[in-house]
Design an enzyme around this catalytic site. Structure first.
Site, PDB file in Angstrom:
ATOM      1  N   GLY A  82      44.945  33.918  23.478  1.00 40.35           N
ATOM      2  CA  GLY A  82      45.538  34.834  24.867  1.00 40.35           C
ATOM      3  C   GLY A  82      44.378  36.032  24.704  1.00 40.35           C
ATOM      4  N   GLY A  83      44.729  36.804  26.246  1.00 36.23           N
ATOM      5  CA  GLY A  83      43.643  37.951  26.064  1.00 36.23           C
ATOM      6  C   GLY A  83      42.044  38.199  26.338  1.00 36.23           C
ATOM      7  CG  MET A 142      42.054  25.319  30.576  1.00 38.31           C
ATOM      8  SD  MET A 142      43.487  25.844  30.234  1.00 38.31           S
ATOM      9  CE  MET A 142      43.430  27.044  29.213  1.00 38.31           C
ATOM     10  CG  MET A 151      47.408  26.454  21.087  1.00 39.98           C
ATOM     11  SD  MET A 151      46.529  28.400  20.529  1.00 39.98           S
ATOM     12  CE  MET A 151      46.687  28.623  22.488  1.00 39.98           C
ATOM     13  CG  ASP A 195      49.655  28.509  26.223  1.00 42.49           C
ATOM     14  OD1 ASP A 195      49.132  27.387  26.394  1.00 42.49           O
ATOM     15  OD2 ASP A 195      49.728  29.380  26.058  1.00 42.49           O
ATOM     16  N   GLY A 230      49.218  35.677  30.150  1.00 40.55           N
ATOM     17  CA  GLY A 230      50.311  35.668  29.134  1.00 40.55           C
ATOM     18  C   GLY A 230      50.236  37.946  28.719  1.00 40.55           C
ATOM     19  CB  SER A 231      47.306  39.478  27.716  1.00 39.24           C
ATOM     20  OG  SER A 231      46.337  39.327  28.229  1.00 39.24           O
ATOM     21  CG  MET A 238      45.358  24.434  24.823  1.00 37.12           C
ATOM     22  SD  MET A 238      45.751  25.564  24.833  1.00 37.12           S
ATOM     23  CE  MET A 238      47.550  25.855  24.400  1.00 37.12           C
ATOM     24  CG  HIS A 254      49.038  24.774  28.444  1.00 40.55           C
ATOM     25  ND1 HIS A 254      47.955  25.444  28.410  1.00 40.55           N
ATOM     26  CD2 HIS A 254      47.992  23.122  28.427  1.00 40.55           C
ATOM     27  CE1 HIS A 254      46.901  25.153  28.670  1.00 40.55           C
ATOM     28  NE2 HIS A 254      46.392  24.065  27.907  1.00 40.55           N
ATOM     29  N   GLY A 286      42.639  28.426  23.907  1.00 40.86           N
ATOM     30  CA  GLY A 286      42.921  28.839  21.613  1.00 40.86           C
ATOM     31  C   GLY A 286      43.234  30.417  21.706  1.00 40.86           C
ATOM     32  CG  HIS A 321      52.603  28.037  29.973  1.00 41.81           C
ATOM     33  ND1 HIS A 321      51.765  27.630  30.761  1.00 41.81           N
ATOM     34  CD2 HIS A 321      51.520  29.024  29.314  1.00 41.81           C
ATOM     35  CE1 HIS A 321      50.753  26.780  30.307  1.00 41.81           C
ATOM     36  NE2 HIS A 321      50.162  27.385  29.697  1.00 41.81           N
ATOM     37  CG  ASP A 337      46.279  28.783  30.450  1.00 40.60           C
ATOM     38  OD1 ASP A 337      47.019  30.077  30.578  1.00 40.60           O
ATOM     39  OD2 ASP A 337      47.179  27.813  29.669  1.00 40.60           O
ATOM     40  N   GLY A 338      44.545  31.883  32.294  1.00 39.57           N
ATOM     41  CA  GLY A 338      43.839  32.282  31.505  1.00 39.57           C
ATOM     42  C   GLY A 338      43.129  33.316  32.139  1.00 39.57           C
ATOM     43  N   GLY A 339      43.511  34.913  31.546  1.00 43.25           N
ATOM     44  CA  GLY A 339      42.600  36.245  31.712  1.00 43.25           C
ATOM     45  C   GLY A 339      43.852  36.593  33.338  1.00 43.25           C
ATOM     46  CB  SER A 359      50.938  32.530  27.981  1.00 40.23           C
ATOM     47  OG  SER A 359      51.155  32.360  26.500  1.00 40.23           O
TER      48      SER A 359
END
Ligand code: DX5
Ligand code: ZN
Length: 225
Positions: free
Chosen positions: A148-149, A141, A41, A39, A198-199, A72, A70, A146, A37, A176-178, A12
């Site tokens: 990253g990280g 998700m 928003m 994002d 992402g991170s 959002m 993606h 909303g 990816h 997606d996420g963590g 991401s």
């Protein structure tokens, strides 16, 4: 874009240097990213604001793999054509973004893109039961969208449920996420094939030290074995 269930890493660019996104995209692809990816928003559906169709169109020139967008945002429908023109390969909308997700998905495919539907952590797998023949991807998700990280929220039960519902249909399960090496192994085991990170990909690297991105992606792949 042919379908297969091999594991794909989709960094991401939310975690990249926003002042240098063209080079960042080329760096992650050079280092082995399968998809890119993006994002989007709107500061309304989620409490953060990123980029719109003009920026995404500018990213397109740098993407050689798959541009996975993606959304959002709410509403979605007025912007579908703009993201098709921007060159999105996959366009994902949230099932929570409006009352007419079926219409939205029809419009995404109608505009020539692959259609994705995303589920917030609080939304059950059953929300897509009547959409499975009109989608190319389900995005599960594993954080509240909303930022990253954030810390991974365990959705392995939902992923396994979706995997069973999808059966032989050519529908990707994206998470997606963590996502990091440890959580990647758990979600792939449950049935996911597209890993957004992402991170965990950008951590410690930069466009001037892109081999760190490669090492971070290699660590995720190594954890899957
Ligand atoms: C969350 C975004 C994610 C996010 C993932 O709202 O949709 O794509 O960037 O970031 P990490 O991998 O840092 O959790
Ligand atoms: Zn995302």
């Amino acid at each position: 874009m042919s379908f297969d269930r091999s594991v794909k890493i989709a960094p991401s660019i939310l975690s990249a240097d926003f002042a240098d996104l063209g080079r960042e995209i080329r760096a992650i692809e050079d280092q082995g990213a399968d998809w890119v990816h993006v994002d989007v928003m709107d500061g309304h559906f989620v409490p953060n604001l990123t980029f719109g169709p003009m920026a995404v169109k500018a990213f397109r020139k740098h993407v050689r793999t798959v541009m996975d967008v993606h959304l959002m945002i709410a509403p979605v429908d007025p912007y579908i054509e703009a993201y098709a023109e921007a060159g999105a390969d996959v366009l994902t909308a949230h099932v929570e973004a409006g009352p007419h997700i079926h219409r939205t998905l029809q419009a995404i495919r109608g505009a020539g893109m692959k259609a994705g539907v995303a589920l917030n952590p609080g939304t059950p797998a059953a929300a897509v039961a009547h959409l499975l023949d009109m989608i190319d991807l389900v995005c599960v998700m594993t954080v509240n969208p909303g930022y990253g990280g954030q810390k991974f929220i365990d959705m392995t039960g939902k992923i396994a449920e979706l995997r069973a519902m999808i059966g032989d249909r050519p529908v990707h399960i994206e998470v997606d996420g963590g996502v990091d090496p440890e959580t990647a192994a758990r979600v792939v085991e449950a049935g996911a094939d597209v890993l957004v990170a992402g991170s965990a990909v950008f951590r410690g690297g930069s466009v001037d030290a892109p081999e760190v991105y490669g090492a971070n992606m290699a660590a995720i792949r190594a954890a899957l074995a």
